[in-house]
Design a protein around this motif. Structure first.
Motif, PDB file in Angstrom:
ATOM      1  N   ARG A 198      -2.532  22.835 -46.505  1.00 23.69           N
ATOM      2  CA  ARG A 198      -2.977  24.085 -45.877  1.00 23.69           C
ATOM      3  C   ARG A 198      -4.184  23.831 -44.978  1.00 23.69           C
ATOM      4  O   ARG A 198      -4.242  24.303 -43.836  1.00 23.69           O
ATOM      5  CB  ARG A 198      -3.307  25.126 -46.950  1.00 23.69           C
ATOM      6  N   TRP A 199      -5.165  23.087 -45.474  1.00 24.04           N
ATOM      7  CA  TRP A 199      -6.355  22.810 -44.677  1.00 24.04           C
ATOM      8  C   TRP A 199      -6.043  21.915 -43.488  1.00 24.04           C
ATOM      9  O   TRP A 199      -6.617  22.095 -42.399  1.00 24.04           O
ATOM     10  CB  TRP A 199      -7.464  22.213 -45.540  1.00 24.04           C
ATOM     11  N   ALA A 200      -5.145  20.970 -43.663  1.00 22.42           N
ATOM     12  CA  ALA A 200      -4.750  20.113 -42.540  1.00 22.42           C
ATOM     13  C   ALA A 200      -4.103  20.955 -41.449  1.00 22.42           C
ATOM     14  O   ALA A 200      -4.377  20.772 -40.257  1.00 22.42           O
ATOM     15  CB  ALA A 200      -3.805  19.010 -43.013  1.00 22.42           C
ATOM     16  N   ALA A 201      -3.260  21.907 -41.841  1.00 18.57           N
ATOM     17  CA  ALA A 201      -2.617  22.788 -40.863  1.00 18.57           C
ATOM     18  C   ALA A 201      -3.656  23.645 -40.149  1.00 18.57           C
ATOM     19  O   ALA A 201      -3.587  23.830 -38.923  1.00 18.57           O
ATOM     20  CB  ALA A 201      -1.574  23.669 -41.549  1.00 18.57           C
ATOM     21  N   GLN A 202      -4.626  24.160 -40.872  1.00 13.41           N
ATOM     22  CA  GLN A 202      -5.671  24.970 -40.240  1.00 13.41           C
ATOM     23  C   GLN A 202      -6.512  24.137 -39.275  1.00 13.41           C
ATOM     24  O   GLN A 202      -6.875  24.603 -38.197  1.00 13.41           O
ATOM     25  CB  GLN A 202      -6.547  25.625 -41.295  1.00 13.41           C
ATOM     26  N   LEU A 203      -6.815  22.913 -39.657  1.00 13.52           N
ATOM     27  CA  LEU A 203      -7.582  22.048 -38.761  1.00 13.52           C
ATOM     28  C   LEU A 203      -6.770  21.683 -37.524  1.00 13.52           C
ATOM     29  O   LEU A 203      -7.320  21.596 -36.418  1.00 13.52           O
ATOM     30  CB  LEU A 203      -8.050  20.794 -39.496  1.00 13.52           C
ATOM     31  N   ASP A 204      -5.459  21.496 -37.690  1.00 19.16           N
ATOM     32  CA  ASP A 204      -4.599  21.238 -36.535  1.00 19.16           C
ATOM     33  C   ASP A 204      -4.603  22.432 -35.588  1.00 19.16           C
ATOM     34  O   ASP A 204      -4.682  22.270 -34.365  1.00 19.16           O
ATOM     35  CB  ASP A 204      -3.159  20.940 -36.986  1.00 19.16           C
ATOM     36  N   GLN A 205      -4.551  23.646 -36.151  1.00 18.97           N
ATOM     37  CA  GLN A 205      -4.590  24.856 -35.316  1.00 18.97           C
ATOM     38  C   GLN A 205      -5.930  24.963 -34.592  1.00 18.97           C
ATOM     39  O   GLN A 205      -5.982  25.336 -33.414  1.00 18.97           O
ATOM     40  CB  GLN A 205      -4.358  26.101 -36.161  1.00 18.97           C
TER      41      GLN A 205
END
Length: 112
Positions: free
Chosen positions: A92-99
């Motif tokens: 989840r955090w990796a996806a948010q950082l990618d966004q």
């Protein structure tokens, strides 16, 4: 997937203490008698036994009496729920950082 289950809460509580984490790390190498587990710590055996009780109550370790000694071992499958939760949070955090990275790249292009 339940994020606030009692077993998960108990596992994280048990692992929140450095003494208990050290015991888990030692038991990852194999089972051991309580006396060997307690040896590195500067505390009375009854105090150390309380740490083992926390680990045993949440299911991360099990113990059994053999002769005059009590032996402990890990219960690896009891770590599965914590690992699953941590991996889910990491994704989840990796996806948010990618966004965030995409947003900042777009903003830089728009401002540039």
């Amino acid at each position: 997937m339940p994020y606030h289950s009692t077993p998960l809460d108990l596992a994280f509580h048990a692992l929140s203490d450095p003494t208990r984490r050290a015991v888990v790390s030692r038991l990852a190498r194999g089972e051991a008698p309580v006396s060997d587990l307690a040896a590195p710590f500067d505390m009375a055996l009854p105090s150390f036994a309380q740490h083992l009780k926390v680990l045993e109550d949440c299911g991360l370790i099990t113990s059994e009496k053999r002769g005059r000694s009590r032996w402990c071992r890990l219960v690896p499958e009891c770590f599965d729920e914590a690992v699953t939760w941590l991996e889910s949070e990491r994704r989840r955090w990796a996806a948010q950082l990618d966004q965030l990275e995409v947003y900042l790249d777009k903003k830089e292009v728009d401002d540039g």
